[in-house]
Design an enzyme around this catalytic site. Structure first.
Site, PDB file in Angstrom:
ATOM      1  N   THR A   1       0.646  -1.573   0.003  1.00  0.00           N
ATOM      2  CA  THR A   1       0.770   0.032  -0.279  1.00  0.00           C
ATOM      3  C   THR A   1       1.099   1.346   0.000  1.00  0.00           C
ATOM      4  O   THR A   1       0.081   1.961  -0.120  1.00  0.00           O
ATOM      5  CB  THR A   1      -0.845  -0.278   0.949  1.00  0.00           C
ATOM      6  OG1 THR A   1      -0.352  -0.652   2.467  1.00  0.00           O
ATOM      7  CG2 THR A   1      -1.981  -0.944   0.970  1.00  0.00           C
TER       8      THR A   1
ATOM      9  N   ASP B   1      -3.510  -9.582  14.412  1.00  0.00           N
ATOM     10  CA  ASP B   1      -4.636  -9.276  13.742  1.00  0.00           C
ATOM     11  C   ASP B   1      -4.567  -9.693  12.978  1.00  0.00           C
ATOM     12  O   ASP B   1      -5.744  -9.814  12.522  1.00  0.00           O
ATOM     13  CB  ASP B   1      -4.179  -7.652  14.386  1.00  0.00           C
ATOM     14  CG  ASP B   1      -3.178  -7.214  12.499  1.00  0.00           C
ATOM     15  OD1 ASP B   1      -1.829  -8.484  12.565  1.00  0.00           O
ATOM     16  OD2 ASP B   1      -3.254  -5.925  12.412  1.00  0.00           O
TER      17      ASP B   1
ATOM     18  N   LYS C   1       2.749   4.316  18.577  1.00  0.00           N
ATOM     19  CA  LYS C   1       2.811   2.684  17.065  1.00  0.00           C
ATOM     20  C   LYS C   1       4.471   2.792  17.153  1.00  0.00           C
ATOM     21  O   LYS C   1       4.810   4.326  16.842  1.00  0.00           O
ATOM     22  CB  LYS C   1       1.965   4.241  15.601  1.00  0.00           C
ATOM     23  CG  LYS C   1       0.621   3.258  16.058  1.00  0.00           C
ATOM     24  CD  LYS C   1       0.070   3.183  15.096  1.00  0.00           C
ATOM     25  CE  LYS C   1      -1.476   2.435  14.376  1.00  0.00           C
ATOM     26  NZ  LYS C   1      -2.027   3.623  13.883  1.00  0.00           N
TER      27      LYS C   1
ATOM     28  N   LYS D   1      -8.948  -2.697  12.012  1.00  0.00           N
ATOM     29  CA  LYS D   1      -8.253  -1.145  11.348  1.00  0.00           C
ATOM     30  C   LYS D   1      -9.958  -0.560  11.803  1.00  0.00           C
ATOM     31  O   LYS D   1     -11.211  -0.434  11.756  1.00  0.00           O
ATOM     32  CB  LYS D   1      -8.096  -0.917   9.913  1.00  0.00           C
ATOM     33  CG  LYS D   1      -7.273  -1.648   9.451  1.00  0.00           C
ATOM     34  CD  LYS D   1      -6.301  -1.443   8.364  1.00  0.00           C
ATOM     35  CE  LYS D   1      -5.162  -1.889   8.128  1.00  0.00           C
ATOM     36  NZ  LYS D   1      -4.943  -3.307   8.286  1.00  0.00           N
TER      37      LYS D   1
ATOM     38  N   LYS E   1       6.769   4.388  14.221  1.00  0.00           N
ATOM     39  CA  LYS E   1       5.877   6.072  13.346  1.00  0.00           C
ATOM     40  C   LYS E   1       6.910   7.228  14.472  1.00  0.00           C
ATOM     41  O   LYS E   1       7.238   7.419  15.800  1.00  0.00           O
ATOM     42  CB  LYS E   1       4.455   6.492  13.786  1.00  0.00           C
ATOM     43  CG  LYS E   1       3.469   5.498  12.918  1.00  0.00           C
ATOM     44  CD  LYS E   1       2.862   5.972  11.782  1.00  0.00           C
ATOM     45  CE  LYS E   1       2.129   4.636  11.355  1.00  0.00           C
ATOM     46  NZ  LYS E   1       1.682   5.032  10.141  1.00  0.00           N
ATOM     47  N   THR E   2       6.945   8.826  13.521  1.00  0.00           N
ATOM     48  CA  THR E   2       7.230   9.597  13.825  1.00  0.00           C
ATOM     49  C   THR E   2       6.367  10.738  13.914  1.00  0.00           C
ATOM     50  O   THR E   2       5.352  10.410  12.755  1.00  0.00           O
ATOM     51  CB  THR E   2       8.232  10.134  13.599  1.00  0.00           C
ATOM     52  OG1 THR E   2       8.069  10.379  12.248  1.00  0.00           O
ATOM     53  CG2 THR E   2       9.912   9.169  14.363  1.00  0.00           C
TER      54      THR E   2
ATOM     55  N   HIS F   1       6.277  -2.372   9.804  1.00  0.00           N
ATOM     56  CA  HIS F   1       6.505  -3.834   8.712  1.00  0.00           C
ATOM     57  C   HIS F   1       7.013  -5.244   8.773  1.00  0.00           C
ATOM     58  O   HIS F   1       7.178  -6.023   8.226  1.00  0.00           O
ATOM     59  CB  HIS F   1       6.253  -3.603   7.117  1.00  0.00           C
ATOM     60  CG  HIS F   1       5.504  -2.352   7.553  1.00  0.00           C
ATOM     61  ND1 HIS F   1       5.465  -1.607   6.187  1.00  0.00           N
ATOM     62  CD2 HIS F   1       3.800  -2.714   6.732  1.00  0.00           C
ATOM     63  CE1 HIS F   1       4.766  -0.794   5.614  1.00  0.00           C
ATOM     64  NE2 HIS F   1       3.732  -2.357   6.225  1.00  0.00           N
TER      65      HIS F   1
ATOM     66  N   ARG G   1      -9.798   1.520   3.891  1.00  0.00           N
ATOM     67  CA  ARG G   1      -8.391   2.017   3.398  1.00  0.00           C
ATOM     68  C   ARG G   1      -8.378   2.435   2.098  1.00  0.00           C
ATOM     69  O   ARG G   1      -9.302   1.638   1.155  1.00  0.00           O
ATOM     70  CB  ARG G   1      -7.468   1.110   3.539  1.00  0.00           C
ATOM     71  CG  ARG G   1      -7.195   0.096   2.153  1.00  0.00           C
ATOM     72  CD  ARG G   1      -5.673  -1.058   1.799  1.00  0.00           C
ATOM     73  NE  ARG G   1      -5.258  -0.977   3.315  1.00  0.00           N
ATOM     74  CZ  ARG G   1      -5.054  -2.428   3.200  1.00  0.00           C
ATOM     75  NH1 ARG G   1      -5.428  -3.335   2.608  1.00  0.00           N
ATOM     76  NH2 ARG G   1      -4.534  -3.039   4.511  1.00  0.00           N
TER      77      ARG G   1
ATOM     78  N   GLN H   1      -7.327 -13.346   1.635  1.00  0.00           N
ATOM     79  CA  GLN H   1      -6.872 -14.129   1.950  1.00  0.00           C
ATOM     80  C   GLN H   1      -6.892 -15.509   2.559  1.00  0.00           C
ATOM     81  O   GLN H   1      -5.687 -16.766   2.110  1.00  0.00           O
ATOM     82  CB  GLN H   1      -6.805 -13.690   3.140  1.00  0.00           C
ATOM     83  CG  GLN H   1      -5.073 -13.670   3.939  1.00  0.00           C
ATOM     84  CD  GLN H   1      -5.084 -12.789   5.355  1.00  0.00           C
ATOM     85  OE1 GLN H   1      -5.352 -11.280   5.186  1.00  0.00           O
ATOM     86  NE2 GLN H   1      -3.989 -13.377   6.077  1.00  0.00           N
TER      87      GLN H   1
ATOM     88  N   HIS I   1       8.400   0.506   6.298  1.00  0.00           N
ATOM     89  CA  HIS I   1       8.539   1.417   7.249  1.00  0.00           C
ATOM     90  C   HIS I   1       8.926   0.026   7.850  1.00  0.00           C
ATOM     91  O   HIS I   1       8.193  -0.849   7.917  1.00  0.00           O
ATOM     92  CB  HIS I   1       7.579   2.075   7.591  1.00  0.00           C
ATOM     93  CG  HIS I   1       6.002   1.844   7.413  1.00  0.00           C
ATOM     94  ND1 HIS I   1       5.994   1.252   9.129  1.00  0.00           N
ATOM     95  CD2 HIS I   1       4.710   2.281   6.883  1.00  0.00           C
ATOM     96  CE1 HIS I   1       4.042   1.136   9.008  1.00  0.00           C
ATOM     97  NE2 HIS I   1       4.236   1.143   7.837  1.00  0.00           N
TER      98      HIS I   1
END
Length: 417
Positions: free
Chosen positions: A42, A194, A231, A84, A234-235, A50, A88, A173, A47
RNA sequence: GGGGAGGUUCCCGAGUGGUCAAAGGGGGCAGACUGUAAAUCUGUUGGUUACGCCUUCGAAGGUUCAAAUCCUUCUCUCCCCA
């Protein structure tokens, strides 16, 4: 005797749930197991949020098993409702393919895509051309809506609203797992916790289609959280990407260097290849000595993703910037973002606010004003607190001016002709 | 299809005609303290040529001296009924 891949995963904290640990142990002891992990294409770059599954893949590959990385080209057109709160964005096939190829390069740093070592496939290959009616007849028939609704992920979404398109995600899936099982003999699916529901559903589908004796096992990883509750990966400015053009190696290094004390040991186990014994030693450190462990974490992680050279440069730059005295001379210039400014402008003099505002340090003059007023602005390590100050050619050192905002953010103004 | 509730600044969430660039919280940024940590405290947090002016409260119109607030239409979301 060498540890089994599974043992490595366990001692490093990778195992959250397994559908049948005993069976998995037996299977892994007796043969080279083909296993898969899904990756969502996506974004243009992976990052660090993952990465847990990839490190797990690395460990199992090292132990002799064969990973399949499945790029969710097809499934990402749907959107996974698990965990989520929102649907998305849907991407085009072109975007997805583009993302997929850059993701493979990044993945190659952690797992070996050499001959017969690992496989990368895109589930769009088999999902893209599916016929709706035959899919319903062959696959849909095996799913009970009642059972699906009993999964926690769907329960939550039922509160908020769940679109039909997303409701299908689990079927797709599951179909992936079945397909990989049939085509590649894939017997294990791994993923974040998840994904538990989706993984179990895939296993069940395989048993229904291939018979109750079919070997299919699922294993999930804990969702990695940070001690401060933020998270992972994340920044404020966004995700910590692996792509050096989106997130510089120096910043990358700094991200790891600045993790919370409580997270160091955990992260060393997840995100480095250091031996567990060495990590145990690092975990014994207390107080400010913990910084040694953080530095090691940052170095190892940067080395894996950006290479030895970049890691060494980042380490040097960080030391130069933060060790007492903080001489910027030793800092590696390439690791600091920069902006070019014509020498004529410098000679004429640039207001301090304008200077900061045109770098990435401040997004507007107003922000630059605040920075200066609050004493966070430095030019060549000298604090400037006068908002009307003008920076001229006398500030140029070696063809550039070093700006600093706050304690950690640097920016270079490179003077050009 | 019917009924109801809503869309406010980075996020959550107040605000129901002027005193609103918009409470409060979160997040961010900066400062102090420190170990380049955490916690805590302080300041700050739309833009600007900083007096003022401009842009912002789902979108477009309208009423008014004056609208985030009132009216109309549109749009999106959620809930209930069918």
């Amino acid at each position: 005797m060498a540890k089994s891949g599974l043992e490595v995963l366990k001692e490093r904290g990778f195992v959250q749930q397994c559908t049948d640990m005993d069976a998995l142990e037996k299977l892994m002891d007796s043969e080279r197991v083909t296993f898969y992990v899904g990756v969502d294409p996506t974004g243009a770059s992976l990052h660090i949020g993952h990465m847990v599954p990839f490190f797990a893949m690395h460990h199992l590959q090292k132990a002799g098993h064969r990973p399949i990385a499945v790029v969710g080209g097809g499934t990402s057109m749907i959107g996974d409702p698990s965990g989520k709160s929102d649907m998305r964005k849907m991407l085009t096939i072109e975007q997805i393919n583009e993302n997929a190829s850059s993701i493979k390069d990044q993945l190659g740093k952690i797992i070996d895509f050499g001959e017969d070592q690992a496989i990368m496939v895109n589930n769009y290959d088999w999902l893209g051309g599916l016929n709706y009616l035959s899919f319903l007849r062959d696959i849909g028939i095996h799913f009970s809506v009642n059972r699906m609704l009993s999964f926690e992920a769907y329960k939550q979404r039922l509160e908020k609203g769940l679109n039909f398109i997303e409701f299908n995600y689990q079927l797709l899936q599951s179909y992936d797992f079945l397909k990989l099982n049939q085509d590649y003999g894939c017997k294990l699916q791994m993923g974040g916790d998840d994904q538990w529901g989706n993984i179990v559903a895939g296993m069940e589908l395989i048993r229904r289609v291939e018979g109750p004796e079919a070997e299919a096992i699922g294993l999930t990883f804990p969702l990695v959280t940070r001690a401060d509750g933020k998270k992972m990966g994340k920044t404020e400015k966004g995700a910590v990407f692996l792509d050096p053009s989106m997130f510089s190696p120096y910043e990358f290094f700094q991200y790891w260097r600045n993790v919370a004390d409580a997270d160091v040991g955990k992260f060393l186990k997840f995100f480095t290849f250091l031996e567990i014994e060495e990590i145990a030693e690092l975990e014994k450190l207390e107080g400010s000595d913990i910084n040694v462990a953080k530095e090691r974490l940052a170095f190892e992680q940067t080395r894996i993703i950006h290479g030895e050279e970049e890691a060494a440069k980042a380490l040097e730059a960080a030391k130069a910037a933060f060790t007492s005295g903080g001489g910027e001379g030793a800092m590696d210039k390439d690791s600091i973002p920069s902006v070019d400014v014509p020498s004529s402008e410098i000679e004429a003099g640039i207001g301090i606010m304008d200077l900061f505002a045109r770098t990435g340090l401040c997004s507007s003059r107003g922000e630059a004003r605040r920075l200066v007023q609050q004493g966070g602005a430095r030019v060549n390590e000298v604090q400037i607190s006068d908002i009307d100050a003008v920076v001229g050619s006398d500030a140029v050192v070696d063809g550039e001016i070093l700006l600093k905002a706050g304690k950690k953010r640097y920016f270079r103004v490179v003077v050009i002709d």
